[in-house]
Design a protein around this motif. Sequence first.
Motif, PDB file in Angstrom:
ATOM      1  N   PRO A  96     -18.391 -12.002 -37.422  1.00  0.00           N
ATOM      2  CA  PRO A  96     -18.749 -12.854 -36.387  1.00  0.00           C
ATOM      3  C   PRO A  96     -18.715 -14.506 -36.386  1.00  0.00           C
ATOM      4  O   PRO A  96     -18.790 -15.291 -35.630  1.00  0.00           O
ATOM      5  N   THR A  97     -18.391 -14.759 -37.814  1.00  0.00           N
ATOM      6  CA  THR A  97     -18.332 -16.304 -38.104  1.00  0.00           C
ATOM      7  C   THR A  97     -16.928 -16.578 -38.037  1.00  0.00           C
ATOM      8  O   THR A  97     -16.679 -17.923 -37.973  1.00  0.00           O
ATOM      9  N   ARG A  98     -16.030 -15.849 -37.698  1.00  0.00           N
ATOM     10  CA  ARG A  98     -14.620 -16.282 -37.601  1.00  0.00           C
ATOM     11  C   ARG A  98     -14.449 -16.338 -35.983  1.00  0.00           C
ATOM     12  O   ARG A  98     -15.011 -15.748 -35.005  1.00  0.00           O
ATOM     13  N   GLU A  99     -13.318 -17.139 -35.788  1.00  0.00           N
ATOM     14  CA  GLU A  99     -12.755 -17.410 -34.140  1.00  0.00           C
ATOM     15  C   GLU A  99     -12.547 -15.868 -33.736  1.00  0.00           C
ATOM     16  O   GLU A  99     -12.100 -14.953 -34.302  1.00  0.00           O
ATOM     17  N   LEU A 100     -12.463 -15.752 -32.325  1.00  0.00           N
ATOM     18  CA  LEU A 100     -12.254 -14.646 -31.564  1.00  0.00           C
ATOM     19  C   LEU A 100     -10.686 -14.249 -31.996  1.00  0.00           C
ATOM     20  O   LEU A 100     -10.701 -12.977 -31.994  1.00  0.00           O
TER      21      LEU A 100
END
Length: 680
Positions: free
Chosen positions: A493-497
Motif C-alpha cells: 500500500p505504500t507504493r503508487e497505484l
Amino acid sequence: MTLRPLACALALCLVAGIAAPADAARRRAPAKPSGPPAPTACTDFHAVANADWLKANILLPGVPSLSAMEQLGDRARSQQVELLNTAMSAPQGNVQQLLGDFWASGLDEAAVERDGANPIAPLLQRVNAIRRSKDVPASIAALHQVGIPVAFNFSADIDLADLNRHVGYFAQGGLGLPDPAYYTRTDADTRALLGLYKTYVEKILALTGTPQDKLAAEAQQVIDLETRLAQASRPLAELRDPRSNYALVPTADLAKQYRKLQLAEFLTAQGVTDDSVSLANPALFAQLDTMIGELKPAQWKVYLRWRIGDAMSPYLARAWRDASQDFRGRVLAGKATAAPRNQQVLDAITLAAGPMIGREYAARYLPATSRSQAEEIAGKVRDALAAALERDTRLGPAARDEARAKLAALKIEIGTPRRDLDYTVQPMGRGSFGGNMLIASTWRHREEMKRIGRGNADRRWDVLPQQPALAYDIAQNRLIVTAAMLQAPVFDPTRELAAQYGAFGALVGHELSHGFDVRGRMVDAKGAVRDWWTPSENGAWDAMANRVSAQYGQYDYPGLTGIKVNGSQTRDVNIADLAGVELAWTAMGTALPAATKENKQAFFNGWARLWPQQVTPAVATQRAASSVHTPGKWRSNGPLVNQAAFGEAFGCRAGTPMQAKLEERIALWPQAAAPAPAKP
C-alpha cells in the motif's frame, strides 16, 4: 562522503594527468581489460530493478535458496507468532482465548513433559478394550473422528461429476511409511529403511506400554499388517490423476459389500448422510474386510496403539518427540535437528486449527482499505480479460460465448472465504498441549465432514488465509487471494497505484488466464467437465504455445554453465506470465488513463520486484531439471521482452536484449490497448 586532503591531492593529480602529452600516453602500460558492462534496463531489467535486493540478500552457508516470495512466507509466519503471543497475553474474544491457551500449552515444555502420555490415555484405553473382531471397526471410526486416520483415509473433496458438491472419498492409507512400495521392494536400501522403521515402531510401542520382551514381535505384527495393506494399495504414480481416485458408489450398498469393516456405520460416526461416496479401490477395502475377520483382535490392537502413538508423538513428552524426529525428521525428511519449539507449536496448531488462526490473522493484518483496493484492481483486470477474450482471434463464436459466460460467473474472494466455519469447540485451557491437539483436530475433522453434500463445494478454501497464496480455483471458477498475500512485494500500500497493477494486478491476470487456457478449457461455465474448444482452437493455442517454448528455451539458466531454460517444461507458467502482464497493463490504462512515464516505469518495476532470488548451484540444477517455473530472472524479463510499452517506457530499441524485434514478439492479444500517453 568527505574527502581527506591527501585524497583531494590525488584527485587533482589525476585530473591534471588527462592533459598529458600524447607520447606520454603511449608510454603508459596498457589498461587491464574491464569486466562485463553493468546491466541496464535495456540489457537486464531484472538485475537493475532488483539491484538493492540482490546486494542485500546473499545466501548464507546452509541456506539453499532465498527469494522475495520466500521472505513473504517467513513474514507471514512471524505475524502468526506475533498474533498468538498477543492472544496468549491479552486475548480479544473467544477465538483468541482458545488460540492463546492452545499456544501457551504448547510453549510450556515443562507442562508437556509432566503431561507425558496422558493426552492419549483415553484412546489407548479404547483400543485396549477391544475383545472381538467386530469391536475393531468401531475403534477405527472413533480414531478417524479425532483426526487420526487408521487403516484407510476418508476425506471430503470435489465430486468430479458435479463440481457443485463435495463427496466423501475412501482412499488408501493407514501406513506408517509414505510409499506402499517400501513394504515390498527387496533392494538393500529399502530393506535398510524398513529396518530403521521397525526400530521406530518398537520405540513407540514401548512408550504405549508394550513390555520389552514383546517389542520385536509386536513391531513385526504392525509391519505384517501394513504390508498386507500396501499389497492391496495402488502405486503412487497411479494416484496422480484425480480420476483414478474417483468412483462413486451408493452408500446404501456399503453395508452389504463390507459387512465386517462396517463402512456404513463408519459414515454414521463421521456424521455423513450423503447418498454416495467415492471408493476407487474396492480391492483394498475387500482386503480390509477380510483382515478384520482373519487377524486376531490382539494384532489389530497393537496396530491401532502404534498408529495413535505415531500420530501424536510430535505433541507429547520429549521421549515421544525424539523418537519421531529421529525417524520421520532425520531419516525420512533429512532434517538433522528438530525445528525450534515455537515453530513446532505453530505447525501443530496450523494443522489442527488453522482456520481459527486464519480468521484472526485477517482481522489483524488485512486492513479494509487494502481489501477494497485489491478487489478494485482484480475487478479491472477481470474486465481487461473480458475485452481480450472478445478480440481473441483463436476463439470461434461458440467458444467465445462460453468464455463470456464463464467470466461472468467468475467469483473473486479476497482475504478470507466467504462462508465461515462453525467455531464452536470445547474450551481448551492451558493444561495439556496434546489434549488440546485432540480437541482441535476433532473440531477440524467435524468441519471437514460438514463439507460433504450438495451445495457445499465452495464452503471454504483449500488454503488458509494466513498462508500466502493467489490462485484460480478451476473447480469453483473463482479467484482466491489470501490475507497473507496482500503485502509486499505482491501488494504494498505504500507504493503508487501503477506498481500495484504491475505486481498484484499481473499476478491476478496470470491466475485468471488459467480459466481460459489449455486447462481452463476442460471446465465450462456451468462447472461441467468438458472440452469447450474445437480442434482448430486447440491447434491455434498450441502454435502460440510453441513460440513461447522456443523463445524461453533460448535463455541461459542463471547460475549454470551450458544449461538453458526448459521452454517446454515451463511453457504454461510462462504463457500465464505473459497474459498477466498484458492484462494488468491494460487494466492500469483504465485506472490511470493519463499515465506518466514514471507511472509506466513503476508498473514494470512492480512486476520485476516479485522475482528476485538467490539459489545454490545444486538447487538451480534441480530446478532446471524438474521445475515448471522459470527462474526469477526470466520471470522478470521474459514477459517484458515482448512488451512494446516496456521499450517505450525505458527507451529500449528493438533488437536489444530487453526488447524483441517486432516479428519476434509474442502477444496473446495483439490488439490490447495501452495506456494513453500523458497529457502535455
